[in-house]
Design a protein around this motif. Structure first.
Motif, short mmCIF file in Angstrom:
data_model
loop_
_atom_site.label_atom_id
_atom_site.label_comp_id
_atom_site.label_asym_id
_atom_site.label_seq_id
_atom_site.Cartn_x
_atom_site.Cartn_y
_atom_site.Cartn_z
N GLY A 47 0.96 -1.25 0.07
CA GLY A 47 -0.29 0.23 0.06
C GLY A 47 0.97 1.17 -0.17
O GLY A 47 0.36 2.34 -0.52
N ALA A 48 1.88 1.32 0.66
CA ALA A 48 2.92 2.36 0.98
C ALA A 48 3.38 2.76 -0.46
O ALA A 48 3.47 3.95 -0.85
N VAL A 49 4.18 1.59 -1.15
CA VAL A 49 4.58 2.03 -2.52
C VAL A 49 3.61 2.27 -3.53
O VAL A 49 4.03 3.06 -4.25
N LEU A 50 2.37 1.83 -3.49
CA LEU A 50 1.42 2.16 -4.42
C LEU A 50 0.98 3.81 -4.16
O LEU A 50 0.65 4.42 -5.14
N LEU A 51 0.99 4.07 -2.87
CA LEU A 51 0.44 5.34 -2.61
C LEU A 51 1.76 6.46 -3.22
O LEU A 51 1.53 7.25 -3.71
N LEU A 52 2.90 6.16 -2.99
CA LEU A 52 3.95 6.74 -3.38
C LEU A 52 4.10 7.03 -4.86
O LEU A 52 4.05 8.04 -5.60
N MET A 53 3.83 5.71 -5.72
CA MET A 53 3.80 6.03 -7.12
C MET A 53 2.67 6.44 -7.75
O MET A 53 2.58 7.33 -8.65
N THR A 54 1.40 6.50 -7.03
CA THR A 54 0.37 7.35 -7.37
C THR A 54 0.53 8.72 -7.15
O THR A 54 0.20 9.60 -8.23
N ALA A 55 1.33 9.40 -6.08
CA ALA A 55 1.71 10.61 -6.10
C ALA A 55 2.59 11.02 -7.21
O ALA A 55 2.46 12.04 -7.71
N VAL A 56 3.66 10.11 -7.47
CA VAL A 56 4.46 10.46 -8.52
C VAL A 56 3.85 10.75 -9.74
O VAL A 56 4.10 11.60 -10.85
N TRP A 57 2.89 9.45 -10.07
CA TRP A 57 2.15 9.82 -11.28
C TRP A 57 1.42 11.01 -11.38
O TRP A 57 1.36 11.73 -12.59
N ALA A 58 0.67 11.58 -10.34
CA ALA A 58 0.00 12.89 -10.62
C ALA A 58 0.80 14.01 -10.75
O ALA A 58 0.50 14.73 -11.70
N TYR A 59 2.09 13.92 -10.16
CA TYR A 59 2.83 14.91 -10.55
C TYR A 59 3.29 14.92 -11.97
O TYR A 59 3.68 16.09 -12.59
N SER A 60 3.70 13.75 -12.51
CA SER A 60 4.07 13.49 -13.94
C SER A 60 3.13 14.10 -14.78
O SER A 60 3.34 14.50 -15.87
N LEU A 61 1.68 14.11 -14.50
CA LEU A 61 0.79 14.91 -15.43
C LEU A 61 1.00 16.04 -15.48
O LEU A 61 0.64 16.60 -16.63
N ARG A 62 1.53 16.70 -14.36
CA ARG A 62 1.59 18.49 -14.54
C ARG A 62 3.03 18.64 -15.22
O ARG A 62 3.12 19.63 -16.05
#
Length: 265
Positions: free
Chosen positions: A10-25
């Motif tokens: 769960g922790a790494v999924l949350l981390l990578m989801t946050a990185v994904w959101a930033y990559s969209l920007r």
């Protein structure tokens, strides 16, 4: 230990989801690479906390922080201001209009799961290990393999960075230092790190986690490492075909005449 494993996922999924959101920007999916090492550090600290902060665990956390912290900082420094890596840019072009949504699963989600699986030895070494396992012959050998891999990768990265910093080497292939003896010495170091980490788990009875270094070795050799990178290098680096024909892909060895074949390890 199962609860810790699920929490880690769960922790790494949350981390990578946050990185994904930033990559969209930023329009840069290659940001994911910067967080590979940091993800291991996150899991090491999390597993250490969930295990009740055992004394032997801090040595393992320190090793992972040494390797993962350096790797993430180096990749951030190397790619700062350079835009999206060409390999990810190609995936973006082929992905079409739905790339942003699909990349959450095919790039960031996939990397999170692979990271979690690769870190399985880390969980066992902390949760099931003790000071006796750490100081046993297998534990000491594993730590030594880990440190040799870290040092080898660090030196290879530094040599490549110094080579690329010289404008006279633009478009050329780095064949100096450790790069003289194999085409991907940084991957060789990465593989040693993976097997060293497994050895720490094996010293605590976690032989079953051998799937983790096998996974990393297979990915680097056959999937996302050598094949993708070399396809790019053959198009962008002059004389790369001759360079590749004279050297092993991963395992260091003396250069050989180019007409004797390539890719041997």
């Amino acid at each position: 230990m199962l609860v810790s494993a699920v929490t880690g996922l769960g922790a790494v999924l949350l981390l990578m989801t946050a990185v994904w959101a930033y990559s969209l920007r930023t329009g840069d999916a290659s940001l994911v690479d910067r967080f590979w090492g940091a993800g291991f550090v996150l899991l090491a600290l999390l597993y250490q906390a969930l295990a009740g902060f055992p004394a032997h665990g801090w040595w393992i956390v320190a090793l992972v922080a040494l390797w993962g912290g350096r790797l993430s900082l180096y990749l951030t420094w190397r790619s700062w201001g350079a835009g999206e890596d060409a390999r990810y840019a190609a995936l973006r072009r082929s992905g079409g209009a739905g790339w942003a949504r699909r990349s959450l699963l095919t790039v960031f989600g996939l990397q999170a799961v692979v990271l979690w699986l690769a870190a399985a030895p880390l969980l066992h070494a902390i949760a099931r290990g003790d000071a006796e396992a750490w100081t046993a012959p297998l534990g000491l050998v594993a730590a030594a393999v880990f440190l040799v891999g870290w040092l080898y990768e660090t030196v290879a990265d530094a040599q490549l960075a110094r080579f690329r910093a010289d404008p006279r080497n633009a478009g050329a292939v780095c064949d100096r230092g450790l790069w003289r003896y194999s085409r991907h010495p940084n991957y060789f170091g990465e593989i040693l790190v993976a097997w060293g980490l497994w050895g720490l788990a094996a010293a605590a009875g976690g032989w079953w986690t051998v799937f983790a270094p096998l996974l990393m070795t297979g990915l680097l050799l056959r999937v996302s490492g050598v094949p993708l990178l070399e396809a790019h290098l053959r198009d962008t680096r002059r004389d790369y075909a001759d360079y590749a024909a004279a050297r092993n892909a991963i395992v260091p060895g003396p250069p050989r005449p180019a007409d004797r074949g390539s890719g041997h390890d």
